[in-house]
Enzyme design. Structure first.
Site, PDB file in Angstrom:
ATOM      1  N   PRO A 121       0.789  -1.278  -0.027  1.00 35.40           N
ATOM      2  CA  PRO A 121       0.088  -0.076   0.012  1.00 35.40           C
ATOM      3  C   PRO A 121       0.916   1.274   0.106  1.00 35.40           C
ATOM      4  CG  PRO A 121      -0.058  -0.941   2.014  1.00 35.40           C
ATOM      5  CD  PRO A 121       0.755  -1.934   1.201  1.00 35.40           C
TER       6      PRO A 121
ATOM      7  N   SER B 146     -13.733 -13.384  -0.874  1.00 34.42           N
ATOM      8  CA  SER B 146     -13.347 -14.164   0.966  1.00 34.42           C
ATOM      9  C   SER B 146     -14.098 -13.701   1.804  1.00 34.42           C
ATOM     10  CB  SER B 146     -11.950 -13.074   1.070  1.00 34.42           C
ATOM     11  OG  SER B 146     -12.058 -11.769   1.040  1.00 34.42           O
TER      12      SER B 146
ATOM     13  N   THR C 168       9.335   3.192  -2.481  1.00 30.35           N
ATOM     14  CA  THR C 168      10.395   3.994  -3.361  1.00 30.35           C
ATOM     15  C   THR C 168      11.615   4.274  -2.550  1.00 30.35           C
ATOM     16  OG1 THR C 168       8.425   4.776  -4.493  1.00 30.35           O
ATOM     17  CG2 THR C 168      10.636   6.024  -4.708  1.00 30.35           C
TER      18      THR C 168
ATOM     19  N   LYS D 249      -4.523  -8.012   5.834  1.00 29.13           N
ATOM     20  CA  LYS D 249      -6.197  -8.340   6.815  1.00 29.13           C
ATOM     21  C   LYS D 249      -5.557  -8.595   8.289  1.00 29.13           C
ATOM     22  CE  LYS D 249      -8.379 -10.506   2.867  1.00 29.13           C
ATOM     23  NZ  LYS D 249      -9.034 -11.901   2.270  1.00 29.13           N
TER      24      LYS D 249
ATOM     25  N   GLY E 244       2.915   4.624   1.096  1.00 29.80           N
ATOM     26  CA  GLY E 244       3.185   5.152   2.407  1.00 29.80           C
ATOM     27  C   GLY E 244       4.224   4.026   3.068  1.00 29.80           C
TER      28      GLY E 244
END
Length: 1105
Positions: free
Chosen positions: A602, A981, A608, A1024, A604
């Protein structure tokens, strides 16, 4: 416009057409020749001696053969006017030859129509020729009437059988009184008396009318300026469409327009000013009776004898022996324009306008006239076209002094100026000479301003061109001198030597070296001015800037790599382990081949930034470029050299910038690559990111194989669903999950808080952000997977602290006058000067800037700021999240599921309710909401069918699902949801409502459910699990097939969470409904519709077992 000159009338040959005068063989006698100017007589004698007749002139045009003497033009020289003796001789000759004229008329009327006189030659094209006389505009004379018809319609001229020796010279006469004329609207510029104007007629009715007017020898029209500059019409429909003051003009010649049937071009010569008094529109004339769009038919031309008596007083003849009516002869009433009424043209009644009397010695008129002459001189010096027109006008003035006729000079000034149409019309409408010359001076002054501006622009352009030519000439001379002195070799040879030296320092492969030598040889044979020279030069420049065989010294120290990675990032154990493995292999082999890694996670989480840390740990050069939204294959593979401005691809540019063969190239946002009409960049990446192919990568621009096998490629993506499968198969995927609370805490304390404090200018100031405040930020403000939002909130806290400190200290601590350095004060003064003057130059702009314009404010050591949990909301506002979970106590039918998104994992609740009371007559139904996509809707249907099957098998006496109208909803309806799911979560929610048993709010579950109750494998278990921990869950149910994923999770993520793998739904049921009263669950309250109470209402509470 050209001023008409005064010329004696001469004969023109006649043809069969009815548009020209009669021609005949002339034997010039000495008496006749003496009446002509000597220069013209000499030309005529030579012409007649060779041909016996004059050469034919063009149809409807003034005869132009007279002006072709010694290279002169027609209007180049003044011709002497008819003297009094010549006029007297003409009159005496006319009286003596009257009898011969009458005989010629009689014989001409008996002759067949269209035949020529004896000895008259035909024109080459079968059309007649005509010559219009010309006279000086200043003398009041004007061109003669239109060409006389050869069939006798020319006012008595052109009669057959006339002897050539019995003709006398007469001046053409324009009628002074012409009360009704055909009106022609003129666009954009009015006509002025004495100056020609060519107009185009496209209306077939107007063109036919003009043609008949010329045949009849009445070529007179009224020209009026249209008020609308954009209007274009040949007929005046309303007097309001034109200005009332126009000119009485003569049609001197007319020519048909090629390619346009019925159209013609007419040359008008205005004689005097007229005023429009009455308009006879086309609709009121006899033309309206013609009807249809048929071409108008000319009216039969009157007989010669009738025309002699009717038109002699109106029409001027082009023939020398025109019949002059006797004074005592009674003239019959005749309307010259009656034949035009059958055409759809505009006729107008007009009255002549005369100039107001003026005193030639008036000082104002003389002063303005002299000023006009001076302005003409200035304009003539700047515009050669004006010089020619002024010369022609000066020659045409018989008085020799242009200032003697100010009215004519004013008309000339307006005629040659490019002013506004309204201004020119004012000059035409002015009958007061003083007013006219003043308005003409204003128009001419504007023309002078335009001429000066044009001259200035021309001089500027010429100056620039001359300067460049001079610089080029001097530069070439300097190069030649230096070469002769041996100070400098030829630029091309020096360039070739430089390329060869650079190539010798590189370890080029043989194939590349062969291409280099070939291109260098081509460069030596090309001229520097050739376009191919620069193309070859740029190619050789790129070819020698690629680091062939040049590599940086890598650092394979394990401890160094661990230190660097731990300094930049907290956690990420699997990523760090993969880098250490890569380094260990390189340490054993002494070198490493390039790898292709892909970090998926995800936003943040540091994808990079970790690429830069890897480059620093390995001591490799770092280059990053993003392919998000990229649609052009040329960005990857380069442009072909045939295109202007062609460049290699981004990978070749990276090698040039890094100057090594083994850099680390980070390809960002590879999951967001686009596709356009320039090709598919993701397919171009297949060759780049394939270890088996990139050892000979072929760029379109370089066109030689480049070895990229030593390059370490690192790609980043938020998800793998949008990455093409073949491309994903070439990369080693490393997933980065979101951070949990303790990881965020460590990152904030170790990295984010010190960086934010330094950026806020509080590095040496005692500002403390407590641990409780950071924990509150994580818990109540920043629950996302990454730490980007947490970084923003911490920076906001320090910015608020900086503002509070500056406000408490006040402006007196460091006033603006003391804050500026000496360089800053000088720059500020220069900026104020420039703002006042409003001018900007490069030197002034450089003085406005300085490297260090201000000094920093030093905060006293007595200042102390502490941000804790209590005063945190004063800096970042009230909390966004007020509780850990949406439900602290879940009612029956509500279950917590776990979902994976691009932002990481998220807790997702599923709510199920009963829409209406259960009755014996109820019919079951299922309604689903929450912006669910196709797969999730199928999961809800499967869960509903499975729940009914489960109730029928284990609780046969509970008929809840057989009678219930159920509504299933997934909150946050604005967010699209999809995926399989949530199967066991939906089934558990339905069973919880049917059994009337709530679920523990600390239990979360994920897994795909089949109709038989099998729990299938899911993805994103790590994300999750992180989401479940953020939501305060204590137990997570997941498919048993994901047990390997659970074991790979770091201990800090699994800490405090009980993971329960399940293979069948029966295991889920036993865990979730462990305390279920099965005897009570096997019953259901259903209202019997047939049993009613005393008041007529059905009794409630009847249990059906």
């Amino acid at each position: 416009m050209l001023q008409r000159q005064r010329l004696p009338r001469i004969l023109a040959p006649k043809s069969l057409a009815g548009f020209s005068t009669r021609s005949t063989n002339l034997s010039l006698r000495s008496a006749r020749a003496s009446l002509l100017p000597r220069r013209i007589c000499a030309s005529l004698l030579q012409s007649f001696s060779n041909n016996g007749a004059l050469p034919p002139a063009s149809s409807f045009s003034t005869y132009t053969a007279l002006g072709k003497q010694k290279g002169q033009r027609f209007f180049d020289g003044a011709v002497e006017p008819l003297s009094e003796e010549e006029v007297k001789a003409n009159r005496e000759k006319a009286g003596s030859e009257e009898k011969d004229v009458q005989d010629a008329k009689s014989s001409g009327s008996d002759a067949p129509s269209g035949s020529t006189g004896q000895g008259a030659p035909e024109s080459p094209d079968g059309k007649g020729s005509s010559a219009g006389g010309a006279s000086s505009g200043s003398s009041g004379d004007s061109p003669g009437s239109g060409p006389s018809s050869g069939d006798g319609s020319g006012g008595g001229g052109g009669k057959r059988g006339r002897k050539p020796a019995d003709r006398s010279l007469t001046k053409p006469v324009v009628p002074e009184i012409y009360p009704q004329v055909m009106a022609i609207p003129i666009a954009k510029r009015p006509l002025f008396p004495g100056f020609y104007k060519a107009i185009t007629i496209r209306d077939p009715n107007v063109a036919a009318a003009i043609t008949e007017m010329i045949k009849r020898g009445q070529p007179y029209v009224g020209a009026f300026l249209l008020k609308d500059d954009n209007a274009d019409d040949d007929v005046i429909h309303s007097p309001d469409d034109v200005y009332d003051v126009g000119v009485f003009a003569q049609i001197t010649s007319a020519f048909p327009i090629n390619g346009e049937g019925g159209g013609l071009t007419a040359i008008l010569y205005p004689h005097r000013r007229i005023r429009l008094s009455t308009l006879i529109p086309p609709g009121t004339s006899d033309a309206a009776k013609a009807g249809g769009d048929a071409e108008p038919t000319p009216e039969p031309i009157p007989k010669p004898i009738e025309e002699t008596s009717q038109k002699g007083d109106v029409v001027a003849s082009f023939e020398e022996s025109a019949v002059v009516p006797k004074p005592d002869q009674v003239q019959k009433q005749y309307e010259p324009t009656s034949f035009l009424r059958k055409y759809a043209v505009s006729l107008v009644n007009v009255e002549n306008l005369t100039e107001e009397p003026y005193d030639p010695r008036n000082e104002v008129i003389r002063a303005v006239t002299n000023e006009i002459v001076n302005v003409f001189k200035d304009v003539a010096n700047k515009n050669s076209l004006f010089k020619d027109q002024i010369s022609t006008f000066s020659i045409s003035q018989l008085t020799g002094n242009v200032t003697s006729e100010p009215a004519k000079l004013a008309d000339f000034a307006a005629a040659v100026s490019a002013g506004e149409s309204a201004e020119l019309q004012e000059v035409l409408s002015s009958l007061n000479v003083e007013d006219r010359v003043y308005k003409a001076l204003l128009v001419l002054k504007k023309e002078l301003v335009n001429a000066e501006l044009q001259e200035k622009i021309s001089k500027d352009v010429e100056k620039r061109i001359t300067k460049r030519q001079r610089e080029y000439y001097l530069s070439e001379q300097m190069k030649g001198i230096r070469r002769e002195m041996g100070l400098e070799s030829d630029g091309k040879d020096k360039l070739a030597e430089k390329f060869k030296e650079k190539a010798d320092r590189l370890a080029m492969p043989e194939a590349v070296r062969a291409v280099f030598d070939e291109e260098l040889n081509k460069l030596s044979h090309l001229e520097p001015a050739a376009s191919e020279f620069n193309v070859t030069r740029n190619y050789l420049d790129w070819l020698t800037q690629i680091p062939w065989g040049q590599r940086s010294a890598e650092n394979f120290g394990i401890e160094n790599a661990m230190t660097v990675l731990d300094e930049d990032h907290y956690g990420l154990k699997d990523v760090k382990d993969r880098i250490l493995e890569f380094i260990a292999v390189g340490k054993l082999r002494g070198t490493v081949e390039g790898k292709i890694l892909c970090f998926v996670g995800p936003p943040g989480v540091g994808k990079t930034s970790i690429g830069k840390s890897i480059a620093r740990a390995l001591n490799r050069q770092y280059y990053r470029f993003s392919v998000g939204g990229l649609t052009d294959v040329a960005e990857i593979k380069g442009h072909r050299r045939t295109y202007v401005g062609a460049l290699p691809g981004r990978v070749i540019q990276a090698l040039k910038k890094c100057k090594t063969e083994n850099p680390l190239i980070l390809i960002d946002e590879i999951d967001k690559i686009g596709r356009g009409y320039q090709g598919d960049p993701s397919s171009a990446l297949l060759e780049l990111l394939d270890p088996e192919q990139n050892s000979s990568f072929l760029d379109h621009y370089m066109d030689v194989p480049v070895d990229l096998s030593k390059v370490l490629f690192v790609c980043t993506a938020n998800m793998t669903d949008t990455i093409p499968r073949p491309l994903l198969d070439r990369m080693e995927v490393i997933r980065l999950s979101g951070y949990v609370s303790d990881e965020k805490m460590a990152i904030a304390e170790k990295y984010l808080a010190p960086q934010a404090q330094d950026l806020a200018g509080l590095k040496d100031v005692d500002v403390k952000l407590s641990k409780d405040a950071i924990e509150e930020l994580i818990k109540s403000y920043c629950r996302e997977s990454g730490v980007r939002n947490l970084k923003k909130q911490i920076e906001k806290v320090y910015r608020k602290s900086a503002l509070k400190i500056v406000q408490d200290l006040g402006e007196d601590v460091l006033p603006e006058a003391k804050a500026l350095t000496d360089e800053g004060k000088a720059a500020l003064e220069e900026s104020e000067k420039q703002s006042e003057s409003g001018e900007s130059t490069q030197a002034a702009d450089e003085k406005e800037t300085t490297e260090k314009p201000r000094v920093a404010l030093k905060v006293p050591e007595s200042v102390h700021v502490v941000i804790d949990k209590e005063n945190l909301k004063d800096y970042v506002g009230p909390p966004i999240f007020t509780s850990d979970r949406l439900y602290d106590v879940t009612p029956p039918g509500v279950t917590m599921g776990l979902a994976w998104t691009q932002m990481g994992g998220a807790a997702m609740y599923i709510e199920t309710i009963l829409q209406s009371a259960l009755r014996s007559s109820s019919r079951p139904s299922l309604e689903i909401t929450g912006n669910l996509k196709t797969v999730m809707k199928e999961s809800s249907t499967i869960a509903y069918s499975f729940a009914k099957s489960w109730m029928a098998k284990h609780f046969p006496n509970n008929h809840f699902l057989e009678k219930a109208k159920i509504h299933v909803h997934v909150p946050e309806g604005a967010v699209q949801k999809d995926g399989p799911s949530a199967g066991i979560t939906m089934a558990t929610s339905l069973l919880s409502l049917a059994l009337d048993s709530p679920i523990d709010p600390t239990i979360a579950m994920t897994g795909e459910l089949t109709l038989t109750g099998k729990v299938l494998r899911i993805g994103g278990l790590r994300e999750k699990t992180v989401a479940a921990r953020r939501a305060g869950c204590k137990m997570v149910l997941f498919p048993s097939d994901n047990m390997s994923d659970w074991l790979e999770l770091p201990e800090n993520i699994k800490q405090g969470i009980d993971g329960r793998p399940v293979g069948w739904y029966s295991e889920v049921f036993d865990i979730v409904f462990a305390n279920l009263d099965k005897e009570k669950a096997n019953k259901c309250d259903i209202i019997d519709d047939h049993k009613k109470s005393d008041d007529g209402k059905p009794e409630e509470g009847d249990r059906v077992e």
